[in-house]
Motif scaffolding. Structure first.
Motif: not given
Length: 260
Positions: A192-201, A228-242
């Protein structure tokens, strides 16, 4: 040493680690452990029950552990019953299908990245918490993060499991578990991706006291992970750095409790 002896020894070592440094490491990521004296605790994803043992040592009146693994729960049930009697309870099954007595404190360590039903499992944890109680949920590493394969196989090269493909992980895992899974999900990685966990919360009726990402077990690990989270501002990269999430939540009290 027989295979059974070796398995029992591993179980004892895992239990000791859970009751020792793994317990300390988990609560350090939240700043400190809550006062458990006189409270009921529930641990979702308890493995062999070391956290149940430690909670009772810290003054909890009762402690319940839940896990789906029949071997580890059988180990924990047998060991804890000798020490704590009815104050310790280990349940084997899906938390979504169980109805444990509501606890004052619900904790879960490195389990949510494995469950198939993220929202359902989170809802079940909230249901297992009494109104006004608190939940401490921490989990890592997420599948798409640098070492999301949980070191199957061991490598220092980040994202190697994504570069080499699923077989890189599944072939090595088969050496340890004695069977070859077809997909990471079948092997217990929900991917699962960060978006999926946030949606569940977001779907839960809880007060979010704190939510943090990439909290390491030491200051320098946290620094590296958070950088690494500096790269999370790019939505496509967030799951790779979270790498993971640490949530401190409170279940809203009932009107009666609010007045009292």
């Amino acid at each position: 040493m027989t295979a059974v002896d070796a398995q029992d020894l591993k179980g004892e070592q895992t239990f000791a680690n859970q009751a020792g440094h793994l317990w300390d490491d988990f609560w350090q990521r939240f700043g400190s452990a809550p006062d458990l004296r006189g409270k009921r605790l529930l641990d979702f994803g308890c493995n062999r029950g070391g956290s149940v043992h430690r909670a009772l040592q810290e003054g909890a009146t009762t402690a319940v552990g839940i896990d789906t693994n029949p071997y580890t729960t059988r180990f924990g049930r047998k060991k804890l019953s000798k020490i704590w009697g009815e104050r310790a309870q280990i349940l084997c099954g899906d938390i979504c299908e169980l109805e444990p007595r509501p606890a004052d404190i619900v904790m879960s360590t490195n389990t949510m990245e494995h469950v198939a039903d993220v929202e359902g499992s989170l809802s079940a944890m909230v249901a297992a918490c009494r109104p006004g109680g608190e939940l401490f949920i921490g989990f890592s590493p997420l599948w798409y993060s640098p070492y999301g394969h949980h070191q199957y196989p061991r490598t220092r090269i980040p994202w190697m499991h994504l570069l080499r493909g699923d077989d890189f992980v599944l072939d090595d895992l088969a050496k340890y578990v004695g069977r070859r899974y077809d997909t990471p999900q079948e092997a217990g990685f929900n991917c699962e991706t960060p978006d999926r966990f946030r949606a569940a919360l977001a779907a839960q009726n809880v007060e979010i006291l704190s939510t943090r990402r990439n909290v390491g077990r030491s200051a320098w690990r946290s620094c590296v992970s958070r950088s690494m989270l500096a790269l999370a501002v790019v939505p496509a990269l967030e799951k790779y750095v979270t790498v993971g999430f640490y949530w401190h939540l409170r279940k809203p009290p009932t009107q009666k409790e609010s007045i009292s």
